[in-house]
Design an enzyme around this catalytic site. Structure first.
Site, PDB file in Angstrom:
ATOM      1  N   ALA A  30      37.160  46.502  44.524  1.00 15.23           N
ATOM      2  CA  ALA A  30      37.435  46.902  45.758  1.00 15.23           C
ATOM      3  C   ALA A  30      36.998  45.650  46.526  1.00 15.23           C
ATOM      4  O   ALA A  30      35.646  45.482  46.758  1.00 15.23           O
ATOM      5  CB  ALA A  30      37.115  48.303  46.389  1.00 15.23           C
ATOM      6  N   ASP A  31      37.866  44.761  47.036  1.00 18.94           N
ATOM      7  CA  ASP A  31      37.349  43.697  47.807  1.00 18.94           C
ATOM      8  C   ASP A  31      37.422  44.028  49.358  1.00 18.94           C
ATOM      9  O   ASP A  31      38.304  44.533  49.811  1.00 18.94           O
ATOM     10  CB  ASP A  31      38.228  42.511  47.831  1.00 18.94           C
ATOM     11  CG  ASP A  31      38.307  41.992  46.307  1.00 18.94           C
ATOM     12  OD1 ASP A  31      37.409  42.045  45.673  1.00 18.94           O
ATOM     13  OD2 ASP A  31      39.054  41.030  46.151  1.00 18.94           O
ATOM     14  N   GLY A  60      39.328  41.688  42.274  1.00 19.32           N
ATOM     15  CA  GLY A  60      38.432  41.740  40.893  1.00 19.32           C
ATOM     16  C   GLY A  60      39.315  40.505  39.923  1.00 19.32           C
ATOM     17  O   GLY A  60      40.560  40.673  39.911  1.00 19.32           O
ATOM     18  N   LYS A  61      38.478  39.902  39.188  1.00 19.66           N
ATOM     19  CA  LYS A  61      39.302  38.565  38.603  1.00 19.66           C
ATOM     20  C   LYS A  61      39.999  39.127  37.310  1.00 19.66           C
ATOM     21  O   LYS A  61      41.279  38.662  37.362  1.00 19.66           O
ATOM     22  CB  LYS A  61      38.208  37.805  38.048  1.00 19.66           C
ATOM     23  CG  LYS A  61      37.384  36.949  38.786  1.00 19.66           C
ATOM     24  CD  LYS A  61      36.633  35.918  38.389  1.00 19.66           C
ATOM     25  CE  LYS A  61      37.257  34.677  37.838  1.00 19.66           C
ATOM     26  NZ  LYS A  61      38.074  33.920  39.017  1.00 19.66           N
ATOM     27  N   GLY A 246      40.062  22.354  43.135  1.00 18.35           N
ATOM     28  CA  GLY A 246      40.418  22.559  44.464  1.00 18.35           C
ATOM     29  C   GLY A 246      41.689  21.691  44.928  1.00 18.35           C
ATOM     30  O   GLY A 246      42.434  21.672  44.241  1.00 18.35           O
ATOM     31  N   GLY A 249      43.376  19.400  42.563  1.00 15.67           N
ATOM     32  CA  GLY A 249      44.496  19.562  41.358  1.00 15.67           C
ATOM     33  C   GLY A 249      43.480  20.159  40.429  1.00 15.67           C
ATOM     34  O   GLY A 249      42.579  21.161  40.411  1.00 15.67           O
ATOM     35  N   ASP A 279      42.397  32.803  40.112  1.00 16.24           N
ATOM     36  CA  ASP A 279      42.906  33.585  39.503  1.00 16.24           C
ATOM     37  C   ASP A 279      44.447  33.592  39.415  1.00 16.24           C
ATOM     38  O   ASP A 279      45.079  33.931  37.964  1.00 16.24           O
ATOM     39  CB  ASP A 279      42.697  35.300  39.850  1.00 16.24           C
ATOM     40  CG  ASP A 279      41.120  35.504  39.830  1.00 16.24           C
ATOM     41  OD1 ASP A 279      40.506  34.949  38.743  1.00 16.24           O
ATOM     42  OD2 ASP A 279      40.628  36.097  40.780  1.00 16.24           O
TER      43      ASP A 279
END
Length: 336
Positions: A30-31, A60-61, A246, A249, A279
């Site tokens: 739960a983010d 969650g990943k 990032g 690339g 993700d």
């Protein structure tokens, strides 16, 4: 035996198995997303930069990657998630988010502690800092169930991350290798070392540049240094290293080859949340790989397009783009 394809530029991502069942074994959280201007100093109290913040967003990943696979896949893609739900009020919402996005959760279990949580501190740039509460993600049984064993054997590829116990990742990777199934290991999650045993059973490991530096204790400030560090991981057992960089690339590195994928340029004003970008990238890459028709370069480009769309929407799972959106984005950026 099934293996991820060669990273040579002209190589094709052959289908790992008949069908495209992709299994993700990992976490769900739960983010709680909190928008701030900066981190508070010790002893300091600061206000959020927006009153309309602090909501729970499914994350969650493991759950993020399973959602990315389901949404970026074609009509024959079958996304399955094995995770542990908690006993709190978040669990039903997390379960509904997955099923609403066509993720198969029949392999999931429940436990007697609250669901995992992630407190995501979101900066104006879209970058973030994250604090994880393991909760249900740490409540895995000691043995792999028969259903999970069968699901591994039936999968085109298995995805793992570092938000569930190491013993589970090691058992999954060991069993998958015994049955000729490729494993993609995301280095992200809790800060911990991946054992040599786990690396030897994983086909592809995927860190970002910070995780790669931490894993190898080598500099990763340039692409050349990232390649050197990645090959240090290859010496420890895995076949390929996919490094996300990032805004610079991504690069896929093998013992002999390097394939680069620049980042699509997105107007800074459109970037609102980078939380689920990694993700999204890894899930979309797994989809492209299992479809069996794309070169490594094309797989990376597909994943990069998905991540470019992801960062323009708030929330981890809500930001995962659809297959149609990715294909439209690629068509609109065919010259870049």
């Amino acid at each position: 035996a099934v293996g991820l394809p060669s990273a040579k530029m002209g190589a094709t991502c052959q289908k790992a198995r008949s069908g495209t069942s992709i299994l993700v074994v990992g976490s769900l959280n739960a983010d709680i997303v909190i928008e701030i201007k900066r981190m508070p100093k010790p002893g300091e109290t600061i206000a959020t930069r927006n009153d309309n913040t602090g909501f729970m967003v499914p994350g969650g990943k493991g759950a993020n990657q399973a959602t990315a696979i389901a949404k970026s896949g074609n009509s024959s893609t079958y996304s399955r998630l094995a995770t542990i739900f908690g006993n709190d009020g978040h669990a039903d919402k997390l379960r509904k988010s997955l099923t609403d996005n066509s993720v198969d959760i029949s392999l999931c279990g429940t436990c007697k502690v609250p669901s995992g949580q992630a407190f995501i501190l979101l900066y104006p740039s879209g970058e973030n800092s994250i604090i994880i509460v393991g909760g249900s993600n740490n409540q895995w049984p000691m043995e792999l169930s028969l259903n999970l064993q069968n699901a591994i054997k039936d999968s085109s590829v298995v995805l793992l991350q570092q938000e569930i116990p190491t013993r589970v990742n090691e058992a999954i990777a060991r069993y998958a290798k015994q049955h000729g199934v490729s494993v993609m290991m995301d280095y992200g999650g809790e800060e911990r070392k991946i054992s040599r045993e786990l690396l030897s059973n994983v086909t592809l490991v995927s860190p970002n540049e910070t995780e790669l530096e931490r894993a190898t204790r080598k500099k990763t400030d340039t692409k050349d240094n990232c390649v050197i560090a990645a090959r240090d991981l290859i010496k420890q057992g895995c076949s390929q290293v996919l490094v996300t960089l990032g805004k610079d690339g991504a690069i896929l590195v093998t013992e002999k080859d390097v394939v680069e994928q620049p980042c699509f340029k997105i107007d800074k004003k459109l970037i609102v949340d980078t939380t689920g970008a990694g993700d999204c990238f890894r899930g979309a890459y797994a989809v492209a790989y299992t479809e069996g028709e794309k070169s490594i370069k094309e797989c990376l480009r597909f994943a990069s397009a998905a991540a470019a769309l992801c960062i323009q929407v708030k929330g981890a799972q809500p930001s995962m783009p659809s297959r149609n959106a990715i294909e439209k984005f690629l068509a609109d950026h065919s010259s870049t």
